[in-house]
Design a protein around this motif. Structure first.
Motif, PDB file in Angstrom:
ATOM      1  N   UNK A  58       0.833  -1.175   0.000  1.00 23.21           N
ATOM      2  CA  UNK A  58       0.000   0.000   0.000  1.00 23.21           C
ATOM      3  C   UNK A  58       0.883   1.245   0.000  1.00 23.21           C
ATOM      4  N   UNK A  59       0.649   2.158  -0.907  1.00 22.29           N
ATOM      5  CA  UNK A  59       1.457   3.362  -1.018  1.00 22.29           C
ATOM      6  C   UNK A  59       0.967   4.424  -0.053  1.00 22.29           C
ATOM      7  N   UNK A  60       1.906   5.182   0.510  1.00 24.46           N
ATOM      8  CA  UNK A  60       1.534   6.281   1.391  1.00 24.46           C
ATOM      9  C   UNK A  60       1.041   7.450   0.551  1.00 24.46           C
ATOM     10  N   UNK A  61       0.408   8.429   1.208  1.00 27.13           N
ATOM     11  CA  UNK A  61      -0.089   9.609   0.500  1.00 27.13           C
ATOM     12  C   UNK A  61       1.056  10.380  -0.143  1.00 27.13           C
ATOM     13  N   UNK A  62       2.208  10.438   0.508  1.00 34.07           N
ATOM     14  CA  UNK A  62       3.363  11.145  -0.045  1.00 34.07           C
ATOM     15  C   UNK A  62       3.869  10.440  -1.289  1.00 34.07           C
ATOM     16  N   UNK A  63       3.925   9.116  -1.273  1.00 28.27           N
ATOM     17  CA  UNK A  63       4.374   8.363  -2.437  1.00 28.27           C
ATOM     18  C   UNK A  63       3.402   8.501  -3.599  1.00 28.27           C
ATOM     19  N   UNK A  64       2.109   8.617  -3.303  1.00 30.52           N
ATOM     20  CA  UNK A  64       1.099   8.707  -4.346  1.00 30.52           C
ATOM     21  C   UNK A  64       1.060  10.101  -4.985  1.00 30.52           C
ATOM     22  N   UNK A  65       1.487  11.118  -4.258  1.00 32.24           N
ATOM     23  CA  UNK A  65       1.472  12.474  -4.785  1.00 32.24           C
ATOM     24  C   UNK A  65       2.607  12.662  -5.781  1.00 32.24           C
ATOM     25  N   UNK A  66       2.330  13.421  -6.826  1.00 38.34           N
ATOM     26  CA  UNK A  66       3.357  13.754  -7.813  1.00 38.34           C
ATOM     27  C   UNK A  66       3.906  15.127  -7.428  1.00 38.34           C
ATOM     28  N   UNK A  67       4.888  15.150  -6.519  1.00 39.28           N
ATOM     29  CA  UNK A  67       5.399  16.407  -5.998  1.00 39.28           C
ATOM     30  C   UNK A  67       6.385  17.048  -6.964  1.00 39.28           C
ATOM     31  N   UNK A  68       6.226  18.351  -7.128  1.00 39.48           N
ATOM     32  CA  UNK A  68       7.072  19.166  -7.980  1.00 39.48           C
ATOM     33  C   UNK A  68       7.448  20.409  -7.196  1.00 39.48           C
ATOM     34  N   UNK A  69       8.613  20.962  -7.465  1.00 38.47           N
ATOM     35  CA  UNK A  69       9.004  22.190  -6.776  1.00 38.47           C
ATOM     36  C   UNK A  69       9.451  23.235  -7.782  1.00 38.47           C
ATOM     37  N   UNK A  70       9.454  24.474  -7.340  1.00 35.57           N
ATOM     38  CA  UNK A  70       9.919  25.565  -8.185  1.00 35.57           C
ATOM     39  C   UNK A  70      10.003  26.843  -7.385  1.00 35.57           C
ATOM     40  N   UNK A  71      10.684  27.811  -7.946  1.00 33.61           N
ATOM     41  CA  UNK A  71      10.850  29.114  -7.307  1.00 33.61           C
ATOM     42  C   UNK A  71       9.623  29.963  -7.638  1.00 33.61           C
ATOM     43  N   UNK A  72       9.051  30.566  -6.610  1.00 34.90           N
ATOM     44  CA  UNK A  72       7.890  31.436  -6.796  1.00 34.90           C
ATOM     45  C   UNK A  72       8.347  32.782  -7.358  1.00 34.90           C
ATOM     46  N   UNK A  73       7.688  33.230  -8.402  1.00 34.25           N
ATOM     47  CA  UNK A  73       8.005  34.521  -9.014  1.00 34.25           C
ATOM     48  C   UNK A  73       7.128  35.640  -8.458  1.00 34.25           C
ATOM     49  N   UNK A  74       5.916  35.289  -8.026  1.00 35.84           N
ATOM     50  CA  UNK A  74       4.951  36.260  -7.512  1.00 35.84           C
ATOM     51  C   UNK A  74       4.129  35.582  -6.425  1.00 35.84           C
ATOM     52  N   UNK A  75       3.432  36.395  -5.634  1.00 34.69           N
ATOM     53  CA  UNK A  75       2.471  35.830  -4.697  1.00 34.69           C
ATOM     54  C   UNK A  75       1.220  36.689  -4.674  1.00 34.69           C
ATOM     55  N   UNK A  76       0.142  36.054  -4.307  1.00 39.64           N
ATOM     56  CA  UNK A  76      -1.147  36.724  -4.182  1.00 39.64           C
ATOM     57  C   UNK A  76      -1.758  36.170  -2.919  1.00 39.64           C
ATOM     58  N   UNK A  77      -1.984  37.033  -1.944  1.00 36.64           N
ATOM     59  CA  UNK A  77      -2.408  36.599  -0.619  1.00 36.64           C
ATOM     60  C   UNK A  77      -3.830  37.084  -0.338  1.00 36.64           C
ATOM     61  N   UNK A  78      -4.777  36.164  -0.257  1.00 38.02           N
ATOM     62  CA  UNK A  78      -6.163  36.503   0.045  1.00 38.02           C
ATOM     63  C   UNK A  78      -6.316  36.419   1.568  1.00 38.02           C
ATOM     64  N   UNK A  79      -6.027  37.523   2.249  1.00 39.99           N
ATOM     65  CA  UNK A  79      -6.039  37.509   3.715  1.00 39.99           C
ATOM     66  C   UNK A  79      -7.425  37.769   4.298  1.00 39.99           C
ATOM     67  N   UNK A  80      -8.294  38.417   3.517  1.00 37.84           N
ATOM     68  CA  UNK A  80      -9.670  38.637   3.957  1.00 37.84           C
ATOM     69  C   UNK A  80     -10.595  38.081   2.874  1.00 37.84           C
ATOM     70  N   UNK A  81     -10.858  36.781   2.924  1.00 40.19           N
ATOM     71  CA  UNK A  81     -11.692  36.163   1.888  1.00 40.19           C
ATOM     72  C   UNK A  81     -13.168  36.532   2.044  1.00 40.19           C
ATOM     73  N   UNK A  82     -13.927  36.229   1.038  1.00 38.91           N
ATOM     74  CA  UNK A  82     -15.370  36.408   1.103  1.00 38.91           C
ATOM     75  C   UNK A  82     -15.941  35.526   2.210  1.00 38.91           C
ATOM     76  N   UNK A  83     -17.079  35.907   2.784  1.00 39.62           N
ATOM     77  CA  UNK A  83     -17.670  35.090   3.854  1.00 39.62           C
ATOM     78  C   UNK A  83     -17.855  33.636   3.423  1.00 39.62           C
ATOM     79  N   UNK A  84     -17.428  32.723   4.281  1.00 39.64           N
ATOM     80  CA  UNK A  84     -17.551  31.297   4.006  1.00 39.64           C
ATOM     81  C   UNK A  84     -16.424  30.718   3.167  1.00 39.64           C
ATOM     82  N   UNK A  85     -15.507  31.565   2.717  1.00 39.85           N
ATOM     83  CA  UNK A  85     -14.393  31.104   1.895  1.00 39.85           C
ATOM     84  C   UNK A  85     -13.108  31.055   2.735  1.00 39.85           C
TER      85      UNK A  85
END
Length: 82
Positions: free
Chosen positions: A1-28
């Motif tokens: 049985x494979x673990x969740x980490x083994x089943x995930x196709x993990x990829x990495x990369x350098x972030x060029x930008x970020x967008x932070x939704x700190x005050x989401x819509x109600x319920x989000x």
């Protein structure tokens, strides 16, 4: 049985930008998006430390690396190089 980490196709990369939704819509959830490998990758409900570290890293020109599941595009880990 494979673990969740083994089943995930993990990829990495350098972030060029970020967008932070700190005050989401109600319920989000709060979402931090990182633009990695020509696509926006979401991190749902990041903690306050992650919000602060990512914002500070971009403000001071530090490298932000995101590790994400390439199947769902969701971020699994964030690394800040200081």
């Amino acid at each position: 049985m494979r673990s969740a980490v083994e089943a995930a196709a993990l990829t990495s990369g350098v972030a060029e930008h970020f967008w932070d939704v700190v005050t989401p819509l109600p319920g989000q959830p709060s979402i931090l998006y990182l633009y990695i490998n020509q696509g926006w990758r979401p991190l749902v409900n990041p903690n306050q430390v992650t919000h602060d570290e990512v914002q500070e890293a971009f403000a001071f020109g530090q490298q932000v690396i995101g590790i994400y599941d390439s199947t769902s595009n969701t971020i699994q880990a964030v690394i800040v190089n200081k």
